[in-house]
Design an enzyme around this catalytic site. Structure first.
Site, PDB file in Angstrom:
ATOM      1  N   ASN A 108     -22.712 -27.231 -13.340  1.00 31.80           N
ATOM      2  CA  ASN A 108     -21.771 -28.198 -13.235  1.00 31.80           C
ATOM      3  C   ASN A 108     -20.415 -27.584 -13.926  1.00 31.80           C
ATOM      4  O   ASN A 108     -20.620 -27.236 -15.000  1.00 31.80           O
ATOM      5  CB  ASN A 108     -22.082 -29.532 -13.888  1.00 31.80           C
ATOM      6  CG  ASN A 108     -23.470 -30.267 -13.289  1.00 31.80           C
ATOM      7  OD1 ASN A 108     -23.296 -30.393 -12.079  1.00 31.80           O
ATOM      8  ND2 ASN A 108     -24.288 -30.781 -14.082  1.00 31.80           N
TER       9      ASN A 108
ATOM     10  N   THR B 112     -21.347 -31.760 -19.381  1.00 34.70           N
ATOM     11  CA  THR B 112     -21.139 -32.663 -20.750  1.00 34.70           C
ATOM     12  C   THR B 112     -21.498 -31.522 -21.801  1.00 34.70           C
ATOM     13  O   THR B 112     -21.029 -31.921 -23.037  1.00 34.70           O
ATOM     14  CB  THR B 112     -22.751 -33.504 -20.696  1.00 34.70           C
ATOM     15  OG1 THR B 112     -23.757 -33.163 -20.482  1.00 34.70           O
ATOM     16  CG2 THR B 112     -22.210 -34.498 -19.852  1.00 34.70           C
TER      17      THR B 112
ATOM     18  N   GLY C 217     -19.524 -33.279 -14.060  1.00 33.31           N
ATOM     19  CA  GLY C 217     -20.684 -33.989 -14.688  1.00 33.31           C
ATOM     20  C   GLY C 217     -21.159 -33.052 -15.777  1.00 33.31           C
ATOM     21  O   GLY C 217     -22.079 -33.145 -16.502  1.00 33.31           O
TER      22      GLY C 217
ATOM     23  N   CYS D  98     -25.874 -23.290 -28.533  1.00 28.40           N
ATOM     24  CA  CYS D  98     -25.962 -22.115 -29.733  1.00 28.40           C
ATOM     25  C   CYS D  98     -26.877 -22.456 -30.553  1.00 28.40           C
ATOM     26  O   CYS D  98     -27.364 -21.568 -31.173  1.00 28.40           O
ATOM     27  CB  CYS D  98     -24.537 -22.087 -30.154  1.00 28.40           C
ATOM     28  SG  CYS D  98     -23.083 -21.251 -29.149  1.00 28.40           S
TER      29      CYS D  98
ATOM     30  N   HIS E 115     -24.326 -22.966 -18.743  1.00 22.72           N
ATOM     31  CA  HIS E 115     -25.738 -23.369 -18.145  1.00 22.72           C
ATOM     32  C   HIS E 115     -26.076 -23.366 -16.767  1.00 22.72           C
ATOM     33  O   HIS E 115     -25.332 -24.057 -16.034  1.00 22.72           O
ATOM     34  CB  HIS E 115     -26.410 -24.208 -19.233  1.00 22.72           C
ATOM     35  CG  HIS E 115     -25.904 -25.645 -18.935  1.00 22.72           C
ATOM     36  ND1 HIS E 115     -24.622 -25.852 -19.661  1.00 22.72           N
ATOM     37  CD2 HIS E 115     -26.006 -26.447 -18.308  1.00 22.72           C
ATOM     38  CE1 HIS E 115     -24.095 -27.089 -19.165  1.00 22.72           C
ATOM     39  NE2 HIS E 115     -25.148 -27.463 -18.479  1.00 22.72           N
TER      40      HIS E 115
ATOM     41  N   HIS F 127     -21.680 -17.064 -26.148  1.00 27.03           N
ATOM     42  CA  HIS F 127     -20.987 -18.461 -25.702  1.00 27.03           C
ATOM     43  C   HIS F 127     -19.920 -18.150 -24.777  1.00 27.03           C
ATOM     44  O   HIS F 127     -19.258 -17.407 -25.023  1.00 27.03           O
ATOM     45  CB  HIS F 127     -20.517 -18.917 -27.160  1.00 27.03           C
ATOM     46  CG  HIS F 127     -19.614 -20.234 -26.808  1.00 27.03           C
ATOM     47  ND1 HIS F 127     -20.378 -21.415 -26.611  1.00 27.03           N
ATOM     48  CD2 HIS F 127     -18.557 -20.638 -26.617  1.00 27.03           C
ATOM     49  CE1 HIS F 127     -19.376 -22.276 -26.191  1.00 27.03           C
ATOM     50  NE2 HIS F 127     -18.221 -21.817 -26.327  1.00 27.03           N
TER      51      HIS F 127
HETATM   52  P1  5GP Z   1     -24.416 -30.668 -17.974  1.00 21.55           P
HETATM   53  O1  5GP Z   1     -24.322 -31.928 -18.002  1.00 21.55           O
HETATM   54  O2  5GP Z   1     -23.426 -30.242 -18.947  1.00 21.55           O
HETATM   55  O3  5GP Z   1     -24.374 -29.864 -16.723  1.00 21.55           O
HETATM   56  O4  5GP Z   1     -25.847 -30.507 -18.486  1.00 21.55           O
HETATM   57  C1  5GP Z   1     -26.343 -30.538 -19.892  1.00 21.55           C
HETATM   58  C2  5GP Z   1     -27.807 -30.733 -20.024  1.00 21.55           C
HETATM   59  O5  5GP Z   1     -28.146 -30.382 -21.205  1.00 21.55           O
HETATM   60  C3  5GP Z   1     -28.143 -32.190 -19.604  1.00 21.55           C
HETATM   61  O6  5GP Z   1     -29.139 -32.252 -18.489  1.00 21.55           O
HETATM   62  C4  5GP Z   1     -28.611 -32.809 -20.871  1.00 21.55           C
HETATM   63  O7  5GP Z   1     -29.788 -33.671 -20.720  1.00 21.55           O
HETATM   64  C5  5GP Z   1     -29.122 -31.454 -21.614  1.00 21.55           C
HETATM   65  N1  5GP Z   1     -29.231 -31.474 -23.208  1.00 21.55           N
HETATM   66  C6  5GP Z   1     -28.338 -32.037 -23.827  1.00 21.55           C
HETATM   67  N2  5GP Z   1     -28.432 -31.893 -25.124  1.00 21.55           N
HETATM   68  C7  5GP Z   1     -29.859 -31.153 -25.103  1.00 21.55           C
HETATM   69  C8  5GP Z   1     -30.721 -30.764 -26.231  1.00 21.55           C
HETATM   70  O8  5GP Z   1     -30.434 -31.175 -27.381  1.00 21.55           O
HETATM   71  N3  5GP Z   1     -31.879 -30.393 -25.655  1.00 21.55           N
HETATM   72  C9  5GP Z   1     -32.258 -30.051 -24.446  1.00 21.55           C
HETATM   73  N4  5GP Z   1     -33.488 -29.540 -24.313  1.00 21.55           N
HETATM   74  N5  5GP Z   1     -31.398 -30.366 -23.424  1.00 21.55           N
HETATM   75  C10 5GP Z   1     -30.315 -31.192 -23.745  1.00 21.55           C
END
Ligand code: 5GP
Length: 112
Positions: free
Chosen positions: A85, A93, A91, A8, A98, A47
């Site tokens: 994910n 996070t 996975g 966000c 997204h 969101h």
């Molecule tokens: P998830 O693990 O939720 O599927 O993917 C989250 C992704 O967001 C991860 O691949 C992580 O590297 C990326 N990520 C987390 N924080 C940031 C950020 O502040 N900027 C960018 N560009 N990517 C982020």
């Protein structure tokens, strides 16, 4: 009270990101910790926590349309992967829906 997640803040331009695509519905930017030469996150501007929280009609179509457009723009239409994910066990996070668009190297199947 709803606390703004990191995506966000990127959507609101409160924190920087390498934005490579944007329209009224989605924003896409390079992942900060790429797992492939091309690793783009495609994020709906509205969101929602994740796939389990999708409205019946929403930005889901725009995510897919953006993925195909970005792949074309980056010259990888012939080979890319889109990953969502869903849940900590898978996975996830960041709890703002997204899709990861990953390309630029051989992608093994099944994924880990
Ligand atoms: P998830 O693990 O939720 O599927 O993917 C989250 C992704 O967001 C991860 O691949 C992580 O590297 C990326 N990520 C987390 N924080 C940031 C950020 O502040 N900027 C960018 N560009 N990517 C982020």
């Amino acid at each position: 009270m709803y606390l703004m997640d990191i995506f966000c803040k990127i959507i609101n331009k409160e924190i920087p990101a390498e934005i490579i695509y944007e329209n009224n519905h989605v924003i896409a930017f390079n992942d900060i910790n790429p797992v492939a030469p091309i690793h783009v996150l495609i994020v709906p501007k509205t969101h929602m926590e994740g796939l389990n929280n999708l409205p019946e009609e929403g930005d889901q179509q725009h995510i897919l349309n953006a993925a195909a457009e970005i792949a074309k723009q980056l010259g990888v239409s012939d080979g890319y992967r889109l990953v969502i994910n869903c849940g900590e066990k898978a996975g996830q996070t960041v709890f703002h829906l997204h899709a990861h668009l990953i390309a630029g190297r051989d992608l093994a199947w099944p994924p880990g």
